[in-house]
Write a protein that holds these residues in place. Structure first.
Motif, mmCIF file in Angstrom:
data_model
loop_
_atom_site.group_PDB
_atom_site.id
_atom_site.type_symbol
_atom_site.label_atom_id
_atom_site.label_comp_id
_atom_site.label_asym_id
_atom_site.label_seq_id
_atom_site.Cartn_x
_atom_site.Cartn_y
_atom_site.Cartn_z
ATOM 1 N N SER A 82 0.912 -1.145 0.137
ATOM 2 C CA SER A 82 -0.136 -0.190 -0.101
ATOM 3 C C SER A 82 0.845 1.248 -0.185
ATOM 4 O O SER A 82 2.141 1.081 0.108
ATOM 5 C CB SER A 82 -0.872 -0.188 1.205
ATOM 6 O OG SER A 82 -0.003 0.222 2.389
ATOM 7 N N SER A 83 0.257 2.184 -0.158
ATOM 8 C CA SER A 83 1.215 3.738 -0.239
ATOM 9 C C SER A 83 1.907 3.670 1.204
ATOM 10 O O SER A 83 2.919 4.181 1.289
ATOM 11 C CB SER A 83 0.172 4.900 -0.320
ATOM 12 O OG SER A 83 -0.285 4.890 -1.572
ATOM 13 N N ALA A 84 1.032 3.319 2.447
ATOM 14 C CA ALA A 84 1.795 3.392 3.759
ATOM 15 C C ALA A 84 2.956 2.449 3.665
ATOM 16 O O ALA A 84 4.019 2.798 4.105
ATOM 17 C CB ALA A 84 0.793 3.063 4.874
ATOM 18 N N GLY A 85 2.753 1.142 3.107
ATOM 19 C CA GLY A 85 3.743 0.257 3.086
ATOM 20 C C GLY A 85 4.929 0.974 2.187
ATOM 21 O O GLY A 85 6.118 0.477 2.377
ATOM 22 N N GLN A 86 4.736 1.457 1.113
ATOM 23 C CA GLN A 86 5.776 1.989 0.378
ATOM 24 C C GLN A 86 6.558 3.094 1.028
ATOM 25 O O GLN A 86 7.744 3.268 0.914
ATOM 26 C CB GLN A 86 5.032 2.659 -0.830
ATOM 27 C CG GLN A 86 6.205 3.092 -1.891
ATOM 28 C CD GLN A 86 6.837 2.016 -2.563
ATOM 29 O OE1 GLN A 86 6.378 0.847 -2.937
ATOM 30 N NE2 GLN A 86 8.152 1.879 -2.841
ATOM 31 N N ILE A 87 5.848 3.844 1.861
ATOM 32 C CA ILE A 87 6.487 4.953 2.698
ATOM 33 C C ILE A 87 7.514 4.334 3.784
ATOM 34 O O ILE A 87 8.587 4.730 4.060
ATOM 35 C CB ILE A 87 5.602 5.785 3.415
ATOM 36 C CG1 ILE A 87 4.836 6.652 2.368
ATOM 37 C CG2 ILE A 87 6.256 6.680 4.250
ATOM 38 C CD1 ILE A 87 3.510 7.353 2.957
#
Length: 394
Positions: A256-261
């Motif tokens: 997810s975007s949070a995982g990518q961050i």
């Protein structure tokens, strides 16, 4: 020494299309006919840049991006003439508006190479799935790349323009990488721009360290991958960092975007050895679970010997799990504070502990990283050569 807020000289600015209506109204008044910006000629765009460039930057006709950049400079949150990076959507309107903004700042006296255009691939509202699964992750990648390149103390993020989802992403990046984030609503008057300064909180990097191979593989994946590859590794915390969807009865996942961050925050932060990983002297015999009979040992012994003998910091391996009917991918990871490995020939799976000279968590994480690099770099031929030397293949 940390840079003061007003000394930030790199402004990372998301771009929207608030200028579109202004430009089309300007064209209608100038030409006496209506035309969409999609139909503008090169001459039209040049004239539009001259027109916008002569306006007061606080005028609403200049659009959200110019207004907010002006406010940041007036408030001394950035230097008077920062380098500007314009992150625009993967749409014709996004490209056109970003190019116009670049021309406008050049008209105001900036060098063109100090106003950089960066398209965010797949960030387009015509394809909601690509927007959610790829576009926002690409925004994370590019913003984080700039922050790593110039340093967090040099950067500020202006998240005024563009899709609303970008604001949430920008704020998360700001908190993770310690960069201030700014936003201006078009109707703000009393307080023209608001800030989201970094809070004194940190991400739990141990989640990434324990699963860095998984994060690296999903980071490199262009699309969803079969969830079955990672089912045994996923827990409640990791689930919150994944996107899942079903395709023809099979479950797939991606970061997810949070995982990518989290991955962007941690991937370059694994410290090199404060104390070098020591060399294992002497190497010790392999250890097998009591239920690993001679047949199981015969299948997995050559690989475990290769792990031990090819990596100077590995003391020995202790095999504790064997499933004859469960193929998995080969990898190393941290499990409950220990370096562990998974080996499969495509039919069975063996799991084993790797005992190393690592003395603390940082060194164990580094050992996992080195083992996965070794695994990737080892070609089929080199393994065959090794096994031949060991007498396993004749």
């Amino acid at each position: 020494m940390a840079t003061k807020q007003g000394e930030r000289w790199i402004l990372l600015c998301t771009v929207g299309t608030s200028l579109k209506r202004t430009l089309e109204q300007w064209y209608a008044q100038m030409r006496g006919e209506k035309r969409s910006i999609a139909e503008f000629t090169e001459e039209d765009w040049s004239a539009a840049a001259n027109y916008i460039g002569k306006l007061d930057p606080s005028s609403r006709d200049c659009g959200a991006e110019i207004n907010s950049i002006h406010d940041l400079i007036e408030a001394k949150d950035v230097i008077p003439a920062p380098d500007i990076h314009l992150f625009h959507s993967d749409t014709d309107d996004g490209r056109n508006i970003a190019r116009l903004l670049q021309r406008t700042y050049v008209h105001r006296g900036m060098r063109e190479d100090r106003v950089q255009l960066q398209v965010i691939e797949d960030l387009r509202d015509s394809d909601p799935r690509a927007f959610r699964t790829k576009g926002l992750r690409n925004l994370v990648r590019q913003l984080c790349y700039c922050i790593r390149t110039f340093g967090p103390d040099a950067c500020a993020i202006n998240a005024t323009g563009g899709y609303k989802a970008q604001i949430a992403i920008a704020v998360m990046i700001g908190q993770a990488l310690r960069v201030p984030v700014y936003y201006k609503h078009e109707f703000f008057t009393e307080h023209p721009i608001i800030s989201f300064p970094p809070l004194p909180i940190t991400l739990d990097e141990s989640v990434w360290r324990s699963n860095m191979t998984l994060f690296e593989e999903l980071h490199e994946a262009d699309d969803f991958v079969p969830a079955s590859r990672y089912d045994e590794e996923l827990d409640e915390v990791l689930e919150s960092l994944m996107e899942r969807e079903w395709q023809e009865g099979e479950e797939f996942l991606m970061l997810s975007s949070a995982g990518q961050i989290l991955h962007e925050k941690c991937k370059d932060g694994l410290p090199e050895e404060v104390e070098p990983l020591g060399e294992a002297k002497p190497k010790r015999p392999l250890i097998f679970s009591k239920d690993h009979g001679s047949e199981k040992q015969h299948l997995i012994r050559p690989f475990l010997e290769e792990v031990r003998d090819s990596n100077p910091f590995v003391i020995t391996c202790r095999s504790w799990y064997f499933n004859p009917d469960l193929p998995q991918r080969n990898h190393f990871r941290m499990t409950r504070g220990q370096v562990t490995g998974v080996y499969s020939d495509g039919s069975f799976t063996s799991k084993f502990e790797v005992r190393t000279t690592a003395a603390d968590e940082n060194q164990k994480s580094l050992a996992v990283k080195r083992l996965n690099q070794w695994l990737e770099e080892s070609t089929n031929q080199s393994r065959l050569d090794y096994l031949c030397v060991r007498g396993q293949i004749r």
